[in-house]
Write an enzyme that holds these catalytic residues in place. Structure first.
Site, PDB file in Angstrom:
ATOM      1  N   LYS A 264      -0.429  26.129  24.478  1.00  0.00           N
ATOM      2  CA  LYS A 264      -1.825  25.715  24.301  1.00  0.00           C
ATOM      3  C   LYS A 264      -2.369  25.156  25.609  1.00  0.00           C
ATOM      4  O   LYS A 264      -1.808  24.221  26.163  1.00  0.00           O
ATOM      5  CB  LYS A 264      -1.911  24.652  23.196  1.00  0.00           C
ATOM      6  CG  LYS A 264      -3.282  23.975  23.062  1.00  0.00           C
ATOM      7  CD  LYS A 264      -3.319  22.972  21.902  1.00  0.00           C
ATOM      8  CE  LYS A 264      -4.624  22.180  21.889  1.00  0.00           C
ATOM      9  NZ  LYS A 264      -4.680  21.191  20.785  1.00  0.00           N
ATOM     10  N   ASP A 269     -10.063  18.349  25.642  1.00  0.00           N
ATOM     11  CA  ASP A 269     -10.426  18.442  24.220  1.00  0.00           C
ATOM     12  C   ASP A 269     -11.326  17.271  23.830  1.00  0.00           C
ATOM     13  O   ASP A 269     -10.847  16.175  23.559  1.00  0.00           O
ATOM     14  CB  ASP A 269      -9.149  18.438  23.362  1.00  0.00           C
ATOM     15  CG  ASP A 269      -9.465  18.550  21.868  1.00  0.00           C
ATOM     16  OD1 ASP A 269     -10.635  18.846  21.521  1.00  0.00           O
ATOM     17  OD2 ASP A 269      -8.542  18.365  21.053  1.00  0.00           O
ATOM     18  N   LYS A 276     -14.767  13.678  19.208  1.00  0.00           N
ATOM     19  CA  LYS A 276     -13.796  12.580  19.095  1.00  0.00           C
ATOM     20  C   LYS A 276     -14.451  11.256  19.479  1.00  0.00           C
ATOM     21  O   LYS A 276     -15.418  11.249  20.242  1.00  0.00           O
ATOM     22  CB  LYS A 276     -12.613  12.837  20.051  1.00  0.00           C
ATOM     23  CG  LYS A 276     -11.684  13.956  19.624  1.00  0.00           C
ATOM     24  CD  LYS A 276     -10.557  14.115  20.639  1.00  0.00           C
ATOM     25  CE  LYS A 276      -9.622  15.253  20.283  1.00  0.00           C
ATOM     26  NZ  LYS A 276      -8.847  15.042  19.065  1.00  0.00           N
ATOM     27  N   GLU A 348      -8.982  22.937  17.254  1.00  0.00           N
ATOM     28  CA  GLU A 348      -9.235  24.109  18.108  1.00  0.00           C
ATOM     29  C   GLU A 348      -7.953  24.751  18.596  1.00  0.00           C
ATOM     30  O   GLU A 348      -7.921  25.938  18.892  1.00  0.00           O
ATOM     31  CB  GLU A 348     -10.120  23.705  19.293  1.00  0.00           C
ATOM     32  CG  GLU A 348      -9.380  23.091  20.503  1.00  0.00           C
ATOM     33  CD  GLU A 348      -8.686  21.758  20.198  1.00  0.00           C
ATOM     34  OE1 GLU A 348      -9.052  21.124  19.197  1.00  0.00           O
ATOM     35  OE2 GLU A 348      -7.770  21.382  20.948  1.00  0.00           O
ATOM     36  N   ARG A 350      -5.137  25.491  17.116  1.00  0.00           N
ATOM     37  CA  ARG A 350      -4.613  26.563  16.250  1.00  0.00           C
ATOM     38  C   ARG A 350      -5.484  27.813  16.326  1.00  0.00           C
ATOM     39  O   ARG A 350      -5.009  28.918  16.082  1.00  0.00           O
ATOM     40  CB  ARG A 350      -4.483  26.053  14.816  1.00  0.00           C
ATOM     41  CG  ARG A 350      -5.781  25.684  14.174  1.00  0.00           C
ATOM     42  CD  ARG A 350      -5.592  24.808  12.955  1.00  0.00           C
ATOM     43  NE  ARG A 350      -5.272  23.425  13.320  1.00  0.00           N
ATOM     44  CZ  ARG A 350      -4.988  22.459  12.451  1.00  0.00           C
ATOM     45  NH1 ARG A 350      -4.961  22.712  11.163  1.00  0.00           N
ATOM     46  NH2 ARG A 350      -4.736  21.248  12.869  1.00  0.00           N
TER      47      ARG A 350
HETATM   48  N1  BES Z   1      -5.333  17.895  20.717  1.00  0.00           N
HETATM   49  C1  BES Z   1      -5.493  17.375  19.404  1.00  0.00           C
HETATM   50  C2  BES Z   1      -4.197  16.797  18.839  1.00  0.00           C
HETATM   51  C3  BES Z   1      -3.742  15.479  19.383  1.00  0.00           C
HETATM   52  C4  BES Z   1      -4.251  14.307  18.896  1.00  0.00           C
HETATM   53  C5  BES Z   1      -2.734  15.435  20.326  1.00  0.00           C
HETATM   54  C6  BES Z   1      -3.782  13.103  19.369  1.00  0.00           C
HETATM   55  C7  BES Z   1      -2.275  14.230  20.788  1.00  0.00           C
HETATM   56  C8  BES Z   1      -2.789  13.060  20.300  1.00  0.00           C
HETATM   57  C9  BES Z   1      -5.922  18.481  18.460  1.00  0.00           C
HETATM   58  O1  BES Z   1      -6.757  19.445  18.998  1.00  0.00           O
HETATM   59  C10 BES Z   1      -6.705  17.827  17.361  1.00  0.00           C
HETATM   60  O2  BES Z   1      -7.734  17.298  17.635  1.00  0.00           O
HETATM   61  N2  BES Z   1      -6.139  17.855  16.155  1.00  0.00           N
HETATM   62  C11 BES Z   1      -6.746  17.248  15.027  1.00  0.00           C
HETATM   63  C12 BES Z   1      -6.637  18.213  13.871  1.00  0.00           C
HETATM   64  C13 BES Z   1      -7.494  17.856  12.700  1.00  0.00           C
HETATM   65  C14 BES Z   1      -8.958  17.942  13.055  1.00  0.00           C
HETATM   66  C15 BES Z   1      -7.178  18.796  11.564  1.00  0.00           C
HETATM   67  C16 BES Z   1      -6.017  15.952  14.728  1.00  0.00           C
HETATM   68  O3  BES Z   1      -4.783  15.885  14.909  1.00  0.00           O
HETATM   69  O4  BES Z   1      -6.661  14.987  14.381  1.00  0.00           O
HETATM   70 ZN    ZN Z   2      -6.565  19.773  20.980  1.00  0.00          ZN
HETATM   71 MN    MN Z   3      -8.790  18.910  18.959  1.00  0.00          MN
END
Ligand code: BES
Ligand code: ZN
Ligand code: MN
Length: 499
Positions: A264, A269, A276, A348, A350
């Site tokens: 990835k 992000d 966020k 995003e 996935r």
């Molecule tokens: N890059 C993030 C995951 C992440 C979060 C990595 C915190 C390290 C620390 C990913 O893109 C994301 O935002 N995932 C969401 C998924 C949810 C919206 C289903 C998450 O984990 O909150």
């Molecule tokens: Zn992410």
């Molecule tokens: Mn994300």
């Protein structure tokens, strides 16, 4: 950095600094004689240091030793002999060499004392630990570098041994550790200096240097590959996306296993429209650490001349809330044909992986696909900050990775993909949706990905727990850790040695 091996005994030309590892039990009575000789029979002085008990992570650094011994001497604790693992050597070496370097030793030697493992393994772990501990990210600092940096690690042998084995292990350890540092550099770089196009330039340059084949698809070329989900995410940003495709050992194709590594590469992000919170958002520059790991791993595979056909694929883009960004409730087609309803634009990773996995599976027909992604916060909740999540359909590879994780200290732990997780990502208006809701988020994300591997054996590593550290550790400062690189390289090395 060099790693050299030499046979030495007290009285020879002494190293500048010497590291000696000790189990807790070694401190119960007088020090082992081969150690005592190095400290000029001064065991009692060391044993009387109440603060040093030989626990894992403990270091006693002192000097000078006088009588022609090393200028600085460090003892590093290995913990209890009964709890010994090879990674304890790596950690003790990181802690001990870190302290010697801080004390001005640029060419520390490690005394290769007997351990419950092969001497060559210990030498490799020591070299890895030392190099990992020496890492600093100062690309964007004007101030001069710290006065002392690590130039060379020596492996000091008190007794005659098979030098060739130890030298080879030290060489492998150096390459593995240097590749971890390469991944850390990419992770730590600011997002405006590692845009998808920059990463493409980096990959092209690195590949040329290492004799790796490299293609960088950008803009319209990505469109031609039909990657609607990847392009959907990329549309939120003005930075054009890139798809990096690197190949090592193409000549082995068909004769040896083909292993595809997919990483990835979200270079920042923000969450997109499902934006966020501002607090800690800067940490989302680490959202390309999966891509960093596969780039570093394929470079390492080339340096180690592994006889496997290895493909590294990294979809790279930003996830920003621009005017053309995805919206919650949008529906996208995937490269594999299934449709996806967007629930959260922050899920995003996935989406870009769905198309990249499908590309890997159909374009290269690999015998194994391994993807690495900082995919879910839920995985951090499940496993903490030292263990990556391990998912997938290839049970043999899962067992092997768990073992390699313990051996390298780049640990992974299995998590399930069960029926309810598949159920969680069933779409209401489309085939799938990109978020499975509140519970079991690491597993529902993995269940989503499983739809895009076209039945190929597949492993998914969620490195969100491990890709960066919030604190300084002996094996590296806070920031990107290079998680996944040691794991992948050792796994690939073992596969390359298998018949
Ligand atoms: N890059 C993030 C995951 C992440 C979060 C990595 C915190 C390290 C620390 C990913 O893109 C994301 O935002 N995932 C969401 C998924 C949810 C919206 C289903 C998450 O984990 O909150
Ligand atoms: Zn992410
Ligand atoms: Mn994300």
């Amino acid at each position: 950095m060099e790693a050299t091996v030499r046979r030495t005994s007290p009285g020879d030309d002494p190293p500048q600094g010497l590291l000696v590892w000790l189990f807790e039990e070694d401190l119960e009575s007088s020090l082992p004689s081969e150690v005592d000789r190095w400290v000029g029979g001064d065991s009692d002085r060391i044993l009387s240091r109440a603060e040093f008990r030989g626990r894992l992570g403990d270091v006693l650094e002192m000097g000078p030793c006088g009588n022609g011994g090393p200028e600085r001497l460090a003892f590093a604790g290995l913990g209890k002999r009964s709890e010994y693992e090879i990674d304890h050597v790596r950690r003790a070496a990181a802690a001990g060499i870190g302290r010697l370097v801080a004390a001005g030793v640029s060419r520390p030697a490690v005394l290769l004392r007997d351990l419950p493992c092969l001497p060559a393994e210990a030498a490799r772990a020591a070299v890895e630990g030392g190099i990992l501990s020496s890492y600093r990210f100062d690309e964007y600092k004007q101030a001069p570098r710290p006065k002392c940096t690590l130039e060379r690690i020596e492996i000091a042998l008190a007794e005659p041994r098979d030098l060739a084995d130890i030298e080879e292990a030290a060489r492998v350890g150096r390459i593995v550790a240097e590749q971890v540092l390469a991944a850390r550099d990419l992770g730590n770089r600011p997002p405006n200096r590692k845009t998808p196009v920059h990463l493409g330039e980096y990959a092209t340059e690195m590949a040329a240097r290492r004799g790796i084949e490299c293609r960088v698809f950008t803009g319209a070329q990505v469109e031609a590959l039909r990657m609607p989900c990847f392009l959907g995410v990329a549309r939120g940003s003005a930075e054009p996306p890139t798809l990096l495709v690197l190949e090592h050992g193409k000549k082995y194709r068909g004769r040896r296993p083909t292993i595809a590594l997919v990483g990835k590469g979200i270079t920042f992000d923000s969450g997109g429209i499902s934006i966020k919170p501002a607090e800690n958002m800067e940490l989302m520059k680490f959202d390309m650490c999966g891509a960093a790991a596969v780039l570093a791993a394929i470079e390492g595979a080339a340096r180690l001349a592994l006889d496997l056909h290895i493909v590294a694929i990294a979809p790279c883009c930003e996830n920003l809330p621009g005017g053309k960004a995805l919206k919650p409730a949008d529906c996208l087609e995937t490269r594999a044909g299934k449709t996806v309803e967007i629930v959260s634009t922050d899920a995003e990773g996935r989406l870009i992986l769905a198309d990249a996995l499908s590309y890997a599976a159909t374009e290269f027909e690999p015998s194994l696909i391994i993807d690495l992604a900082t995919l879910t916060g839920a995985c951090v909740v499940a496993l903490g900050r030292r263990t990556s999540g391990l998912f997938g359909t290839d049970e043999d590879a899962k067992c092997e990775l768990a073992e390699v994780g313990r051996w390298t200290g780049d640990r992974v732990w299995p998590l399930p993909i069960a029926e309810d997780h598949h159920e969680g990502v069933k779409g209401d208006t489309a085939d799938l949706k990109n978020s499975g809701g509140k519970w079991g988020g690491a597993s529902t994300a993995a269940a989503f990905l499983s739809n895009f591997v076209h039945g190929r054996p597949w492993i998914h590593l969620d490195i969100a727990p491990t890709a960066w550290s919030e604190e300084n550790r002996p094996e590296g400062p806070k920031g990107a850790t290079g998680a996944g690189v040691r794991l992948l390289l050792e796994f690939l090395r073992r596969r390359s040695e298998a018949p």
